[in-house]
Structures are given as C-alpha cells and as structure tokens.
Motif scaffolding. Structure first.
Motif, PDB file in Angstrom:
ATOM      1  N   VAL A 183      32.378 -54.264  75.311  1.00 38.31           N
ATOM      2  CA  VAL A 183      33.117 -55.804  75.021  1.00 38.31           C
ATOM      3  C   VAL A 183      32.809 -55.906  73.882  1.00 38.31           C
ATOM      4  CG1 VAL A 183      34.657 -56.959  75.334  1.00 38.31           C
ATOM      5  CG2 VAL A 183      33.390 -55.188  77.695  1.00 38.31           C
ATOM      6  N   VAL A 184      34.061 -55.751  72.921  1.00 32.58           N
ATOM      7  CA  VAL A 184      32.985 -56.862  71.976  1.00 32.58           C
ATOM      8  C   VAL A 184      34.554 -57.699  71.417  1.00 32.58           C
ATOM      9  CG1 VAL A 184      32.957 -54.314  70.387  1.00 32.58           C
ATOM     10  CG2 VAL A 184      34.872 -54.758  70.756  1.00 32.58           C
ATOM     11  N   GLU A 185      34.592 -58.477  70.599  1.00 30.28           N
ATOM     12  CA  GLU A 185      34.943 -60.072  70.291  1.00 30.28           C
ATOM     13  C   GLU A 185      36.512 -59.627  69.560  1.00 30.28           C
ATOM     14  OE1 GLU A 185      32.450 -63.109  68.901  1.00 30.28           O
ATOM     15  OE2 GLU A 185      32.127 -63.252  71.426  1.00 30.28           O
ATOM     16  N   SER A 186      35.248 -58.284  67.991  1.00 28.85           N
ATOM     17  CA  SER A 186      36.743 -58.090  66.438  1.00 28.85           C
ATOM     18  C   SER A 186      36.687 -56.442  67.025  1.00 28.85           C
ATOM     19  CB  SER A 186      36.114 -58.769  65.729  1.00 28.85           C
ATOM     20  OG  SER A 186      34.516 -58.259  65.310  1.00 28.85           O
ATOM     21  N   ILE A 187      37.196 -56.440  65.832  1.00 29.92           N
ATOM     22  CA  ILE A 187      37.360 -54.704  65.428  1.00 29.92           C
ATOM     23  C   ILE A 187      36.165 -54.766  64.655  1.00 29.92           C
ATOM     24  CG2 ILE A 187      38.850 -52.841  63.552  1.00 29.92           C
ATOM     25  CD1 ILE A 187      39.471 -53.380  67.030  1.00 29.92           C
ATOM     26  N   GLU A 188      35.603 -55.709  63.586  1.00 26.67           N
ATOM     27  CA  GLU A 188      34.761 -55.470  62.980  1.00 26.67           C
ATOM     28  C   GLU A 188      32.999 -55.298  63.713  1.00 26.67           C
ATOM     29  OE1 GLU A 188      38.063 -57.050  60.588  1.00 26.67           O
ATOM     30  OE2 GLU A 188      36.775 -58.134  62.598  1.00 26.67           O
ATOM     31  N   GLU A 189      33.538 -56.082  64.877  1.00 27.37           N
ATOM     32  CA  GLU A 189      32.131 -55.362  65.920  1.00 27.37           C
ATOM     33  C   GLU A 189      32.415 -53.678  66.199  1.00 27.37           C
ATOM     34  OE1 GLU A 189      29.803 -57.415  69.291  1.00 27.37           O
ATOM     35  OE2 GLU A 189      32.029 -58.048  69.095  1.00 27.37           O
ATOM     36  N   ALA A 190      33.462 -53.792  66.440  1.00 29.53           N
ATOM     37  CA  ALA A 190      33.742 -52.461  66.814  1.00 29.53           C
ATOM     38  C   ALA A 190      33.320 -51.284  65.511  1.00 29.53           C
ATOM     39  CB  ALA A 190      34.553 -52.254  67.383  1.00 29.53           C
ATOM     40  N   ILE A 191      33.373 -51.066  64.640  1.00 30.47           N
ATOM     41  CA  ILE A 191      32.910 -50.205  63.770  1.00 30.47           C
ATOM     42  C   ILE A 191      31.529 -50.496  63.070  1.00 30.47           C
ATOM     43  CG2 ILE A 191      33.335 -50.189  61.021  1.00 30.47           C
ATOM     44  CD1 ILE A 191      36.254 -51.315  61.673  1.00 30.47           C
ATOM     45  N   ALA A 192      31.000 -51.729  63.439  1.00 27.76           N
ATOM     46  CA  ALA A 192      29.601 -52.079  63.208  1.00 27.76           C
ATOM     47  C   ALA A 192      28.359 -51.262  64.226  1.00 27.76           C
ATOM     48  CB  ALA A 192      29.208 -53.229  62.524  1.00 27.76           C
ATOM     49  N   LEU A 193      29.118 -51.388  65.590  1.00 31.99           N
ATOM     50  CA  LEU A 193      28.342 -50.702  66.365  1.00 31.99           C
ATOM     51  C   LEU A 193      28.367 -49.796  66.154  1.00 31.99           C
ATOM     52  CD1 LEU A 193      28.679 -53.615  69.182  1.00 31.99           C
ATOM     53  CD2 LEU A 193      26.613 -52.967  68.270  1.00 31.99           C
ATOM     54  N   ALA A 194      30.514 -49.100  66.378  1.00 35.28           N
ATOM     55  CA  ALA A 194      30.172 -47.476  66.005  1.00 35.28           C
ATOM     56  C   ALA A 194      29.269 -46.635  65.244  1.00 35.28           C
ATOM     57  CB  ALA A 194      31.944 -47.203  65.551  1.00 35.28           C
ATOM     58  N   ASN A 195      29.271 -46.941  64.383  1.00 38.76           N
ATOM     59  CA  ASN A 195      28.149 -46.690  63.234  1.00 38.76           C
ATOM     60  C   ASN A 195      27.314 -46.653  62.656  1.00 38.76           C
ATOM     61  OD1 ASN A 195      30.810 -45.988  62.058  1.00 38.76           O
ATOM     62  ND2 ASN A 195      31.384 -47.160  60.657  1.00 38.76           N
ATOM     63  N   GLY A 196      26.445 -47.724  63.756  1.00 37.93           N
ATOM     64  CA  GLY A 196      24.895 -48.189  64.057  1.00 37.93           C
ATOM     65  C   GLY A 196      24.042 -47.402  65.518  1.00 37.93           C
ATOM     66  N   THR A 197      24.090 -45.975  64.886  1.00 40.63           N
ATOM     67  CA  THR A 197      23.350 -44.466  65.335  1.00 40.63           C
ATOM     68  C   THR A 197      22.920 -43.675  64.274  1.00 40.63           C
ATOM     69  OG1 THR A 197      24.971 -42.821  66.337  1.00 40.63           O
ATOM     70  CG2 THR A 197      24.178 -44.797  67.527  1.00 40.63           C
ATOM     71  N   PRO A 198      22.542 -42.767  64.033  1.00 36.27           N
ATOM     72  CA  PRO A 198      21.237 -42.235  63.375  1.00 36.27           C
ATOM     73  C   PRO A 198      22.832 -41.006  63.283  1.00 36.27           C
ATOM     74  CG  PRO A 198      19.471 -42.362  65.175  1.00 36.27           C
ATOM     75  CD  PRO A 198      21.383 -42.892  65.456  1.00 36.27           C
ATOM     76  N   PHE A 199      24.186 -40.924  63.956  1.00 33.23           N
ATOM     77  CA  PHE A 199      24.712 -39.903  64.053  1.00 33.23           C
ATOM     78  C   PHE A 199      26.115 -40.547  63.523  1.00 33.23           C
ATOM     79  CE2 PHE A 199      22.255 -39.222  68.348  1.00 33.23           C
ATOM     80  CZ  PHE A 199      21.556 -37.718  68.092  1.00 33.23           C
ATOM     81  N   GLY A 200      26.992 -39.364  63.132  1.00 36.02           N
ATOM     82  CA  GLY A 200      28.343 -39.089  62.250  1.00 36.02           C
ATOM     83  C   GLY A 200      29.073 -37.854  62.694  1.00 36.02           C
ATOM     84  N   LEU A 201      29.207 -37.280  63.467  1.00 33.05           N
ATOM     85  CA  LEU A 201      29.595 -36.452  63.646  1.00 33.05           C
ATOM     86  C   LEU A 201      31.855 -36.449  64.106  1.00 33.05           C
ATOM     87  CD1 LEU A 201      29.849 -33.494  64.007  1.00 33.05           C
ATOM     88  CD2 LEU A 201      29.393 -32.842  66.341  1.00 33.05           C
ATOM     89  N   GLY A 202      31.873 -37.050  65.668  1.00 32.47           N
ATOM     90  CA  GLY A 202      33.500 -36.874  65.244  1.00 32.47           C
ATOM     91  C   GLY A 202      33.445 -39.108  65.620  1.00 32.47           C
ATOM     92  N   ALA A 203      34.482 -39.599  65.880  1.00 32.26           N
ATOM     93  CA  ALA A 203      35.271 -40.154  66.196  1.00 32.26           C
ATOM     94  C   ALA A 203      36.361 -40.447  66.300  1.00 32.26           C
ATOM     95  CB  ALA A 203      35.203 -41.569  65.574  1.00 32.26           C
ATOM     96  N   SER A 204      37.014 -41.669  67.747  1.00 34.87           N
ATOM     97  CA  SER A 204      38.797 -42.044  68.145  1.00 34.87           C
ATOM     98  C   SER A 204      38.745 -43.174  67.600  1.00 34.87           C
ATOM     99  CB  SER A 204      38.335 -40.999  69.128  1.00 34.87           C
ATOM    100  OG  SER A 204      38.421 -39.563  69.298  1.00 34.87           O
ATOM    101  N   VAL A 205      40.330 -43.384  67.446  1.00 37.65           N
ATOM    102  CA  VAL A 205      40.495 -44.539  67.084  1.00 37.65           C
ATOM    103  C   VAL A 205      41.953 -44.438  67.908  1.00 37.65           C
ATOM    104  CG1 VAL A 205      41.053 -46.676  65.705  1.00 37.65           C
ATOM    105  CG2 VAL A 205      39.213 -45.013  65.464  1.00 37.65           C
TER     106      VAL A 205
END
Length: 507
Positions: A384-406
């Motif tokens: 659970v996140v307080e903002s989309i900015e937090e969601a984006i930062a956490l989504a980008n917060g692993t070494p991986f970067g294959l796919g994503a969904s919104v």
C-alpha cells in the motif's frame, strides 16, 4: 508411455530422462551431447544455413508458415505433451501454442519488409555517393531456452532467426526436451526437402549448453536466470560471440487511485498466478494507492478463493516444475511472514511440495527476498503506497527491469513512461507478449537485446553499410593526400553556411 531417443551418436556418453513434474513418471530418454556431438551439429548447421539463406525471403516464408500449419495440426498431441512435461493445464498449453503460431507467422510475413536492403540519404557532404544498408544472416544461431514456456519461449527467437536466414541449433532445458524435440520434428515434417541442419536439437544438461556456447556459433540467444546469464556472458566474451539475453524479472503492477479496481484485481490474479507464477513477465509485485487498497486487496483475495494447484482437469494451474523452485517459494514466504507480512489467504500451510496454492503477501518488507528476488512461483506481494511517486520509486527499486503493468483511467501513459523496464502493459497485464510486432526484452539484471518484432529480426542479422561513388565532383574531394587548392576553402564556405549562423542553445 515413455519414448526412447537413445541412438548413441559420436560424442554421446550418457543419457537423461525427462519426467512428469508431479508424478515423476518418465516421458522420454535423450542423449547427453558433449562438445564433440554439439560441434558436429554446428558444422551441419553451417552448411545447411548457407542453403537456407540462399533460398530467399519468399521460400523461407513458405517454410515457416508450413511449420506453423504442422504445429497447429498436431495441437492435440503437442498440448498433451506440454501438460505432461511442464504440468500446466491443457487449455493454458493451447494458449501458449496459439501465441507461438502468431509469432512464427509475423516473422515469416515481415522479414522481407524489415530486412530488405534500403537506401539512405548520403548527406550534402557526400552528395556524389549512394548509400545503402543491407542485413545479412549471422550464419548459425544458438538458442538456449527455458522450461516454463517450453513451446513459446524457444519458438519466438527461432522464428526470427530462421526468417532472417540463419540456421538454428536449439538447446532446450532438460525439463522441456520432449516438447522441443516435437517442435523441431514438426519443422522437418513440414519441410522434408530442407537440409535437417537448418533447425537441429542439442539435448543435454548444463554441460551441453556450455558446449554450444563454445562451439563456434555466430550468435546466441539465452533465456534463463541472471546467474547462468552471467556465466554465459563471460564465456561469450572470450570469443566475442554476440548474445541476446532475457534473464527474468520481478515485474510490478502499479494500481493508481483512478484504476478500475475490479479489472485490476482480475489482471493481478491472472498475471501473478497463471502458469503457477512461473512466468518471467508475470506479476510478482503490486503497488496500490492507499485510497483503493482495501477494496483492491479484498477483490484480489476474492478472485483467488478456490484457485488451486494440481494435476487434474479442474485445477487452476499445475505443479511447480522444479523442486528447487519450490524451495525458493518456501523461503520467500517464510521470511516475508516472519518480517510482518499479512497473508489474507494463508501462508505456509498452502505449500504442499510442488503443489502450492495462491499466496498473497501484504506489506512485506521491501528489502525481503519476496520483494527483491525473482520468486517464480504462485505468490504476489501487495504494498500500500501513499502516492504514485512512491509506487514508481518502489517499482523501480530492484535490479530487474523486464516488464511492468499500470492500471489507471487517466494517467496510464505518464506512469508507464517513468517505469524502468523494457515493456509495459496499460490497463492489462502481459499483453505485449501476445503482440508479435512488439520487441521483447529488459534492462538491468533482466538482460539485454530484443527478440520479437522488427527489432528481433534485426537482432539476428548483421548490419552492413555500403557507400558507392557514382559521380566525381572535381575539386571537392577532401579524401586525397594531394587535394585541389579550392577544396578546403569550398568546405569552409559550405560549413559556415550550414552551421555558423546557429546561436542560442539551452541556457
């Protein structure tokens, strides 16, 4: 019934058996090919590849479409084999086949358009030249494919490599060799007049894959874990063998405050738990805005009540294919629960050997393995996140970067633009996989290069640039040791006229 592919060939010293993941019953026995056998395959492929390249785009298109037709006609036996060797339900196996056929057809029908020689503007400085770009096949492409999608995963790069004029040697996972054998056999049944070396099968385990890497192939496509990818990358570097890699992901789903909660929950359930979560671009993490979090978690939980792993006709998905992967799931869930994650469906009691029912981990520690490492099983973390900015930062917060969904009614594209990954689905999940024109690949620990689409065709082609002088421009040739006296003054005048008047950059 077990089939036996046991004819001993030069370089073959032993055999291995492909088994059903749930029961352990044997399916077929295959030779463990060593370096001698693999080198012989590559030599045969090189000779066959010269013939294959020479027949041209139209004939290759005909051969590839015939292959798709043969696979379609064999769909009942093929999907049953996928079910037996991989464990997934028959309907999911058929969906895999359908997507694979679409990728073969796209590569076959678009290779000429994408890879035909094209002219480019030589520019004013070289106006007396014609310039063109042409694409040539590498020669022999090696494909090392995984077990989780035993038909689609190898077919996608094979179709592009073949359409571009290469011969291919396929080394499948030892856990998916029976399916790989059938897809190669189908190609040759559809094209009995072709040299068998156009598409050949290297069977074995890790040593066979290493032998393929070192065999003198001209390019390698690898799909697998980052750990194995690093080993292969180092080996390819020794011989400057180019390699395109897809090394897994930890894909995130961002659910914005304006999302359709019901559809987002449906997508998270499918993206996270289809194929038992054993999907490189499956949803492993969800970041949901606090304003709709309670509703979303309840909806996702509701979608998964009654969903279960099994081998019968009414199971939601099959067993874990690898026992070692079961151990990873167990560790990730155990550590997440110990760290305070909430489990609305339950946790450890849902793990019964290779049969693992869906597990949701709510607000797990972001530094836990369940969030940072690829789980590759039927679990999803929900934060659970307080903002989309937090969601984006956490989504980008692993070494991986294959796919994503919104999921967002109004801001899907801006959110997608800020996600560090190779592919994004907006208001859906995994859709990019089923669109053959879209390139597939990641960034960071997820690998490099692209398969699928035009980029995939180019990936399996050498780019050659050709310039042809068609007229002399007296006095304007600067590429001479004894230039004419007017050459440099003329170039200065031309350059000042083109560039010197430009002022006012970014301040």
């Amino acid at each position: 019934m077990t089939s036996d592919v046991s004819q001993r060939s030069p370089g073959t010293a032993a055999f291995f058996t492909s088994n059903e993941p749930a029961s352990g019953d044997p399916i077929a026995r295959f030779p463990k090919m060593d370096a001698t056998a693999v080198t012989a395959l590559v030599a045969d492929a090189r000779a066959a590849g010269e013939q294959w390249s020479a027949i041209g785009f139209a004939q290759r298109r005909r051969a590839l479409l015939a292959w798709a037709g043969e696979l379609s006609r064999s769909s009942r036996d093929l999907t049953n084999l996928i079910h037996r060797e991989n464990g997934k339900p028959h309907d999911d196996a058929y969906m895999e086949l359908v997507i694979a056929l679409e990728h073969i057809a796209w590569a076959a029908r678009n290779a000429k358009r994408v890879l035909s020689t094209r002219r480019v503007n030589a520019g004013i400085l070289m106006a007396n030249y014609r310039a063109r770009i042409q694409y040539e096949p590498y020669g022999v492409v090696g494909v090392i494919s995984p077990w989780n999608y035993p038909l689609f995963a190898p077919i996608a790069p094979i179709a592009s490599a073949l359409a571009a004029g290469n011969a291919v040697v396929l080394k499948p996972s030892e856990y998916a060799t029976a399916v790989a054998r059938d897809l190669v056999d189908a190609f040759h049944r559809a094209n009995p007049g072709l040299n068998p070396g156009v598409l050949s099968l290297a069977t074995g385990q890790g040593e066979t894959g290493a032998a393929l890497v070192a065999s003198g192939i001209d390019k390698l496509e690898f799909t697998g874990s980052p750990r194995t990818g690093r080993i292969i990358g180092k080996a390819c570097a020794e011989t400057f063998t180019p390699v395109v890699m897809e090394c897994g992901g930890k894909d995130a789903l961002v659910v914005a405050a304006d999302a359709d909660v019901s559809k987002a929950a449906d997508a998270a359930a499918w993206g996270g738990f289809s194929n038992g979560g054993q999907t490189c671009v499956g949803v492993e993490r969800v970041y949901v805005h606090q304003s709709i979090a309670t509703e979303f978690i309840a909806a996702l939980t509701d979608r998964l009540i009654g969903a279960h792993s099994g081998v019968s006709g009414n199971c939601t998905y099959g067993p874990m294919t690898l026992e070692a992967q079961t151990d990873i799931v167990y560790r990730h869930v155990d550590e997440a629960v110990a760290g305070g994650a909430q489990t609305p469906l339950g946790a450890m009691e849902r793990i019964n050997g290779r049969l693992i029912d869906p597990i949701i981990l709510v607000n797990a520690d972001e530094n836990s393995p369940a969030v940072q490492e690829e789980t590759f099983g039927p679990t999803v973390t929900v934060k659970v996140v307080e903002s989309i900015e937090e969601a984006i930062a956490l989504a980008n917060g692993t070494p991986f970067g294959l796919g994503a969904s919104v999921f967002s009614r109004e801001n899907g594209q801006p959110i997608a633009d800020m996600l560090r990954c190779g592919m994004v689905s907006i208001n859906s999940v995994l859709a990019f996989v089923s669109i053959p024109a879209l390139p597939f690949g990641g960034v960071g620990a997820s690998g490099n290069g692209r398969i699928h689409g035009a980029e995939g065709l180019v990936e399996f082609s050498r780019t050659k640039s050709i310039s042809t002088k068609y007229i002399e421009l007296p006095g304007l040739n600067g590429m001479l040791l004894n230039r004419a006296s007017v050459t440099i003054p003329a170039l200065k005048t031309l350059t000042r006229g083109r560039f010197s008047w430009r002022r006012g950059g970014i301040r």
